[in-house]
Design a protein around this motif. Structure first.
Motif, PDB file in Angstrom:
ATOM      1  N   SER A 138     -39.288   9.172 -33.998  1.00 47.80           N
ATOM      2  CA  SER A 138     -38.829  10.566 -33.961  1.00 47.80           C
ATOM      3  C   SER A 138     -39.851  11.450 -34.668  1.00 47.80           C
ATOM      4  CB  SER A 138     -37.507  10.705 -34.720  1.00 47.80           C
ATOM      5  OG  SER A 138     -36.435  10.293 -33.953  1.00 47.80           O
ATOM      6  N   ALA A 139     -39.603  12.744 -34.631  1.00 48.72           N
ATOM      7  CA  ALA A 139     -40.432  13.699 -35.388  1.00 48.72           C
ATOM      8  C   ALA A 139     -39.999  13.664 -36.852  1.00 48.72           C
ATOM      9  CB  ALA A 139     -40.221  15.086 -34.809  1.00 48.72           C
TER      10      ALA A 139
ATOM     11  N   LYS B 249     -36.333  20.294 -40.271  1.00 51.69           N
ATOM     12  CA  LYS B 249     -36.907  19.277 -39.380  1.00 51.69           C
ATOM     13  C   LYS B 249     -38.097  19.880 -38.628  1.00 51.69           C
ATOM     14  CE  LYS B 249     -32.954  16.646 -37.659  1.00 51.69           C
ATOM     15  NZ  LYS B 249     -32.354  16.265 -36.380  1.00 51.69           N
TER      16      LYS B 249
ATOM     17  N   THR C 104     -38.926  19.342 -35.608  1.00 56.71           N
ATOM     18  CA  THR C 104     -38.470  19.782 -34.274  1.00 56.71           C
ATOM     19  C   THR C 104     -37.942  21.216 -34.329  1.00 56.71           C
ATOM     20  OG1 THR C 104     -37.813  17.508 -33.861  1.00 56.71           O
ATOM     21  CG2 THR C 104     -36.994  19.149 -32.316  1.00 56.71           C
TER      22      THR C 104
ATOM     23  N   GLU D 174     -42.594  14.494 -32.003  1.00 57.83           N
ATOM     24  CA  GLU D 174     -42.626  13.033 -31.878  1.00 57.83           C
ATOM     25  C   GLU D 174     -44.033  12.560 -31.457  1.00 57.83           C
ATOM     26  OE1 GLU D 174     -39.713  14.915 -31.549  1.00 57.83           O
ATOM     27  OE2 GLU D 174     -38.553  13.131 -31.954  1.00 57.83           O
TER      28      GLU D 174
ATOM     29  N   PHE E 241     -37.827  11.051 -27.332  1.00 57.47           N
ATOM     30  CA  PHE E 241     -37.331  12.398 -27.037  1.00 57.47           C
ATOM     31  C   PHE E 241     -37.809  13.033 -25.738  1.00 57.47           C
ATOM     32  CE2 PHE E 241     -37.085  17.008 -28.906  1.00 57.47           C
ATOM     33  CZ  PHE E 241     -35.790  17.164 -28.460  1.00 57.47           C
TER      34      PHE E 241
ATOM     35  N   ARG F 151     -30.892  17.060 -27.856  1.00 55.11           N
ATOM     36  CA  ARG F 151     -31.207  16.772 -29.260  1.00 55.11           C
ATOM     37  C   ARG F 151     -30.778  15.359 -29.648  1.00 55.11           C
ATOM     38  NH1 ARG F 151     -32.786  21.017 -32.630  1.00 55.11           N
ATOM     39  NH2 ARG F 151     -33.631  19.269 -33.830  1.00 55.11           N
ATOM     40  N   GLY F 152     -31.573  14.739 -30.473  1.00 58.46           N
ATOM     41  CA  GLY F 152     -31.286  13.366 -30.869  1.00 58.46           C
ATOM     42  C   GLY F 152     -31.733  12.363 -29.821  1.00 58.46           C
ATOM     43  N   GLY F 153     -32.503  12.832 -28.838  1.00 60.45           N
ATOM     44  CA  GLY F 153     -32.820  12.010 -27.665  1.00 60.45           C
ATOM     45  C   GLY F 153     -33.782  10.848 -27.890  1.00 60.45           C
ATOM     46  N   SER F 154     -34.369  10.730 -29.071  1.00 59.77           N
ATOM     47  CA  SER F 154     -35.232   9.563 -29.295  1.00 59.77           C
ATOM     48  C   SER F 154     -34.428   8.269 -29.211  1.00 59.77           C
ATOM     49  CB  SER F 154     -35.916   9.644 -30.663  1.00 59.77           C
ATOM     50  OG  SER F 154     -36.705  10.794 -30.732  1.00 59.77           O
ATOM     51  N   ASP F 155     -33.146   8.357 -29.513  1.00 58.32           N
ATOM     52  CA  ASP F 155     -32.263   7.193 -29.340  1.00 58.32           C
ATOM     53  C   ASP F 155     -32.288   6.709 -27.894  1.00 58.32           C
ATOM     54  OD1 ASP F 155     -31.302   7.183 -31.914  1.00 58.32           O
ATOM     55  OD2 ASP F 155     -29.463   8.282 -31.445  1.00 58.32           O
TER      56      ASP F 155
HETATM   57  N1  ASP Z   1     -36.598  15.218 -32.904  1.00 57.71           N
HETATM   58  C1  ASP Z   1     -35.543  15.393 -31.949  1.00 57.71           C
HETATM   59  C2  ASP Z   1     -34.387  16.113 -32.586  1.00 57.71           C
HETATM   60  O1  ASP Z   1     -34.477  16.529 -33.731  1.00 57.71           O
HETATM   61  C3  ASP Z   1     -35.136  14.114 -31.297  1.00 57.71           C
HETATM   62  C4  ASP Z   1     -34.706  13.003 -32.217  1.00 57.71           C
HETATM   63  O2  ASP Z   1     -34.971  13.044 -33.416  1.00 57.71           O
HETATM   64  O3  ASP Z   1     -34.088  12.044 -31.727  1.00 57.71           O
HETATM   65  O4  ASP Z   1     -33.387  16.286 -31.963  1.00 57.71           O
END
Ligand code: ASP
Length: 439
Positions: free
Chosen positions: A38-39, A49, A51, A116, A170, A184-188
């Motif tokens: 992730s970032a 963050k 991002t 990222e 991401f 958002r959160g897409g690195s998962d």
């Molecule tokens: N950096 C992106 C976010 O803050 C994706 C991630 O962290 O999964 O949403």
């Protein structure tokens, strides 16, 4: 060899100290061959963050404002990581290129994705792994949906040539080559896609908590971590508000039968939570797996004599909700009553019109809306096999002096859902937790 795909969240890669922890984790097991990054996230609660800083740069450009200061702050996040790790790696050229591209309107998703991208370049260098740019292995279709097949084929081919690699999370590429991100959160999600393509034995998702907890720690003091949870249980818990993973991260690995292990970068010895497709056994002292609650709901109760004999009644009510774009959460019904539980915020946009339309459509004897309701889900695959669970749940709530407004036991016997007043949610959660978890 047992391949493991490991994804590290933003808080696990927020500064050089965390990079060191991450490297120690990766190097501790030669099976950890593919790393998704992730970032950089927040270093403390007052931090921002990367991002979010990138999104802000994009907005500044849109408003024809200067981004120099904001971009310098972003650059410093990366430069301080490189400096503190003692790496001889110059990302000045990359930073100039990115700044220029953002200034020349390369898009919101492009700006956000660079968080990222840069972090993964640095991590690959630090680990001595190859760098695979996500834009060359993750693809979206023209309509913006994720292109599963094309991605899987390209990813497999690429991984086959790289025994050890870091892949930024991401984002991916549109058919015309522009960058698109997941939500958002897409690195998962990226981690899950890589795990499937690598045919990994496990997808390790490293974050800053020791797995999923049995209850919200803001409500229950020091709730126990969940050791094993099935995908279906997790769906029930996350639908009710317990968030550990991006929703879409489940599907690629679930279909491939790959378990997800949620782990804590700051406590690598802790086993974390295993998310699995099915488990024959269940922990005998854990009839329930978790408790989760959701506030901000309204109940529309529709009454009409002989409703049960009226064909199409339910469909007509739901059709009205559909027309107004309102999804329903639950549908408890009696002989002459039907209740629909909906999100208050969704209903509020068209409250009067919705009620009038239902009245016109089904001519009820009465229709009332009650706000301020919460749902509480008690989830557990162990409930099927143990008698009296519902009685214990209701007893615990009654003993706490709380009035139950609605009960719904899922036919899968995976959950019991209870409707209560919003103000009672915390007390009810604690009462049930105490009943099932003996310290
Ligand atoms: N950096 C992106 C976010 O803050 C994706 C991630 O962290 O999964 O949403």
């Amino acid at each position: 060899m047992n391949i493991k795909v490991v994804k590290f969240g933003g808080s696990s890669l927020a500064d050089a100290e965390h990079f060191r922890r991450v490297a120690a984790i990766v190097k501790a097991d030669p099976g950890r061959r593919y790393v998704v990054a992730s970032a950089p996230g927040k270093r403390d609660s007052s931090d921002t963050k990367v991002t979010d800083m990138l999104y802000q740069c994009y907005e500044l450009v849109r408003n024809h404002e200067d981004i120099s200061e904001q971009f310098a702050r972003i650059a410093e996040r990366y430069n301080s990581i490189i400096r503190d790790l003692g790496l001889s790696f110059d990302i000045g050229g990359e930073l100039d290129y990115i700044k220029n591209a953002i200034l020349h309107h390369s898009g919101r998703d492009y700006a956000a994705s660079r968080g990222e991208y840069l972090n993964s370049l640095i991590l690959a260098k630090y680990l001595g792994f190859s760098f695979i740019d996500a834009e060359s292995v993750i693809f979206f279709r023209e309509n913006g949906s994720f292109d599963d097949e094309k991605t899987n084929a390209a990813m497999r081919e690429e991984l086959a040539t790289r025994p050890y690699a870091v892949i930024p999370g991401f984002y991916g590429a549109m058919p015309n080559g522009t960058i698109k991100t997941f939500s958002r959160g897409g690195s998962d999600v990226t981690g899950s896609i890589v795990a499937r393509a690598a045919e990994a034995s496990v997808y390790e998702n490293w974050t800053d908590v020791s797995g999923c907890l049995m209850a919200d720690p803001r409500i229950v003091k020091n709730p126990r971590p969940i050791r094993t949870v099935t995908y279906r249980e997790l769906r029930e818990l996350s639908y009710m508000g317990a968030t550990v993973l991006h929703e879409d991260a489940i599907f690629p690995v679930r279909n491939a039968g790959i378990p997800i292990n949620i782990r804590n970068t700051n406590d690598p010895a802790a086993p974390g939570t295993m998310i699995v497709s099915a488990t024959g056994e269940y922990d005998s002292d854990a009839v329930i797996t978790g408790i989760a609650g959701k506030k901000g709901l309204s109940v529309i109760t529709i009454e009409k004599d002989m409703m049960n004999a009226e064909i199409g009644f339910g469909r007509r009510v739901l059709e009205v909700l559909e027309d107004y774009g309102i999804s329903f959460e639950h549908l408890p019904s009696g002989v002459d009553t039907m209740s629909v539980v909906v999100n208050t915020s969704m209903l509020d946009d068209h409250r009067e019109r919705v009620l009038a339309a239902i009245s016109r459509s089904v001519h009820p004897d009465s229709i009332v809306v009650e706000d301020g309701m919460a749902l509480l889900a008690v989830v557990g695959r162990g409930m099927v096999k143990s008698k009296g669970t519902a009685a214990r749940v209701f007893d615990a709530i009654a003993s706490a002096g709380i009035n139950i407004r609605m009960i719904d036991q899922g036919s899968s016997e995976l959950n019991i859902i209870i409707g209560i007043e919003e103000d009672d949610l915390n007390a009810a959660t604690n009462a049930i937790y105490r009943e099932f978890v003996k310290e």
